[in-house]
Enzyme design. Structure first.
Site, PDB file in Angstrom:
ATOM      1  N   PRO A   1       0.735  -1.279  -0.092  1.00 50.44           N
ATOM      2  CA  PRO A   1      -0.101  -0.059  -0.178  1.00 50.44           C
ATOM      3  C   PRO A   1       0.923   1.142   0.033  1.00 50.44           C
ATOM      4  CG  PRO A   1      -0.814  -1.579   1.524  1.00 50.44           C
ATOM      5  CD  PRO A   1       0.458  -2.066   0.842  1.00 50.44           C
ATOM      6  N   CYS A   2       0.475   2.234  -0.570  1.00 48.80           N
ATOM      7  CA  CYS A   2       1.056   3.262  -0.982  1.00 48.80           C
ATOM      8  C   CYS A   2       0.457   4.830  -0.480  1.00 48.80           C
ATOM      9  CB  CYS A   2       1.218   3.353  -2.482  1.00 48.80           C
ATOM     10  SG  CYS A   2       0.041   3.562  -3.740  1.00 48.80           S
ATOM     11  N   PRO A   3      -0.500   5.038   0.194  1.00 52.48           N
ATOM     12  CA  PRO A   3      -0.939   6.146   0.443  1.00 52.48           C
ATOM     13  C   PRO A   3       0.015   7.178   1.360  1.00 52.48           C
ATOM     14  CG  PRO A   3      -2.734   4.669   0.931  1.00 52.48           C
ATOM     15  CD  PRO A   3      -1.558   3.848   0.702  1.00 52.48           C
TER      16      PRO A   3
ATOM     17  N   PHE B   1       2.941   7.424   0.724  1.00 56.30           N
ATOM     18  CA  PHE B   1       4.074   7.857  -0.193  1.00 56.30           C
ATOM     19  C   PHE B   1       3.622   8.833  -1.438  1.00 56.30           C
ATOM     20  CE2 PHE B   1       5.732   3.427   0.515  1.00 56.30           C
ATOM     21  CZ  PHE B   1       6.541   3.799   1.527  1.00 56.30           C
TER      22      PHE B   1
ATOM     23  N   ASN C   1       5.211   0.390  -6.349  1.00 54.52           N
ATOM     24  CA  ASN C   1       4.745   1.529  -5.744  1.00 54.52           C
ATOM     25  C   ASN C   1       4.602   2.966  -6.546  1.00 54.52           C
ATOM     26  OD1 ASN C   1       4.106   3.118  -3.148  1.00 54.52           O
ATOM     27  ND2 ASN C   1       4.651   1.048  -2.420  1.00 54.52           N
TER      28      ASN C   1
END
Length: 432
Positions: A154-156, A158, A193
């Site tokens: 998961p990337c929120p 970043f 990502n």
């Protein structure tokens, strides 16, 4: 960004500058905290439930979502056996594709995701023998063995679109990817990502991530790629990390672009080519007004361009290319000259195409009839927007598939022929 000990919308405040030593200290502290958060509890699955194939490269998939990366890797593995053109033709029809799925190099064993509807989608489109695990990765005590581990963690935290916190807990789920690598020791891994991870904390966060993956025993290769360079009708920049176990004699090289403006490459795929035939029958799309933030910039590409990045939100979906272009009337203010009613968001069918899923791919909305239509649709938009475009995953995995085919698959076939000869069988043998 730094986190201020305040409640409310103003708790995220930009730091004037980063001290890299301080950033590294925060990272190490958060990594240690994340490891301590792992709950030591029994596995909720029995290893005997898992189905392996000895003549395939078995895949363990983390944060699998709707299965975009998994499907792309699977395609790369079939390409080596049947040829890319043959596979692409079969891919257009579910029955035809299912008839050749068993021919490839790869076999999915285990897939994990915490997003229930995404895992339901995965189950609808992958063979039933794949064990799907709807569980918080922090609570998975022991991961199953595999030759390749996949995952877009998961990337929120970043993302360049939101508050970018060095100590955002969402930035540290990659630790559990590494925990899997240390337990399973696969030959390869592929992780994906967002672009923002490269610059968070002046790059210190990304350097720490690469260092952590390397410490697990892998040579790590990384690159920022744009999906449109590989036949995806979308401007979508993503970072890929590919790991090769240190004892394996293979130097991974990212594939060269197949599409572009050079006469030596295929032309970029346009929106007209991708979704032009859906103009009269687009299917369901997210409806509703457009926020001030949404209207602060252009959200509409023309037919001869590639789509803006597909977001994990129905409300934030790009506008369909038909009609009159948007017009800038002030700083951070755009309008639809022909009115809101003549402009709509891209539909689920259209973003499915733009993310290069096949038309037959079936998405789950959870089946909650009490939820609004927009609410159910948004669950699907989220799955599609979070996915790795299938054709991009196919391109990234192809060098690994080719190496496996040349070094492992041919050897396995040779051994199979020897075994058939020695046992006097007449051309039929099942390898379990």
């Amino acid at each position: 960004m730094v986190k201020i000990q305040e409640r409310g919308r103003g708790k995220f405040k930009p730091a004037p500058d980063y001290d890299l030593d301080q950033v590294k200290g925060v990272l190490l502290e958060k990594i240690e905290e994340e490891m301590q958060l792992t709950i030591d509890e029994p596995n909720t699955y029995d290893f005997e439930e898992l189905h392996y194939k000895a003549n395939k490269a078995n895949i363990v998939s983390l944060f699998c979502g709707a299965g975009g990366l998994d499907l792309g890797v699977e395609l790369a593995g079939i390409d080596c056996i049947l040829g890319a053109d043959t596979v692409s033709d079969a891919f257009k029809d579910k029955e035809a594709f299912n008839s050749i799925r068993g021919e490839g190099l790869f076999h999915h064993v285990y897939s994990n995701d915490f997003f229930k509807e995404a895992l339901e989608t995965y189950q609808k489109n992958f063979p039933s023998e794949v064990f799907t695990h709807n569980k918080d990765i922090k609570k998975v005590k022991q991961f199953p063995k595999g030759d390749i581990v996949l995952g877009g963690f998961p990337c929120p935290g970043f993302s360049e679109a939101g508050p970018r916190l060095v100590d955002d807990p969402r930035n540290f789920l990659y630790i559990h990817f590494i925990r899997c690598l240390m337990q399973v020791k696969p030959k390869f891994f592929i992780a994906e990502n967002v672009k923002g991870m490269l610059t968070l904390g002046k790059g210190e966060v990304f350097r720490q991530i690469v260092q952590d993956f390397s410490a697990a025993g892998y040579r790590v290769y990384h690159k920022l790629v744009n999906s449109r360079d590989y036949g995806v009708p979308q401007l979508r920049e993503r970072v890929f990390l590919v790991g090769v176990r240190e004892d394996i004699d293979f130097e991974y090289t990212f594939p060269n672009p197949t599409h572009g403006e050079s006469p030596l490459l295929k032309p970029y795929v346009t929106l007209k080519e991708a979704i032009g035939d859906l103009e009269e029958d687009p299917g369901d799309f997210f409806e509703g007004s457009y926020s001030t933030i949404f209207m602060s910039r252009n959200r509409k590409k023309n037919w001869n361009e590639q789509s803006f990045t597909i977001q994990a939100s129905g409300r934030q979906a790009p506008i369909h290319p038909g009609g009159i272009p948007m017009e800038k009337v002030d700083k951070d203010k755009w309008i639809f000259p022909d009115g809101d009613h003549n402009n709509r968001r891209l539909s689920v069918k259209e973003i499915t195409r733009i993310q290069t899923f096949p038309d037959w791919y079936e998405f789950s909305d959870g089946g909650n009839e009490k939820m609004s239509k927009n609410g159910r649709l948004d669950k699907i938009y989220k799955q599609i927007g979070n996915a790795v475009p299938v054709q991009l995953g196919r391109a990234i995995a192809r060098p690994i598939a080719q190496w496996l085919y040349q070094n492992a698959y041919k050897e396995e076939k040779a051994m199979e022929k020897v075994s058939l000869h020695e046992h006097g069988q007449n051309g039929v043998q099942t390898i379990k």
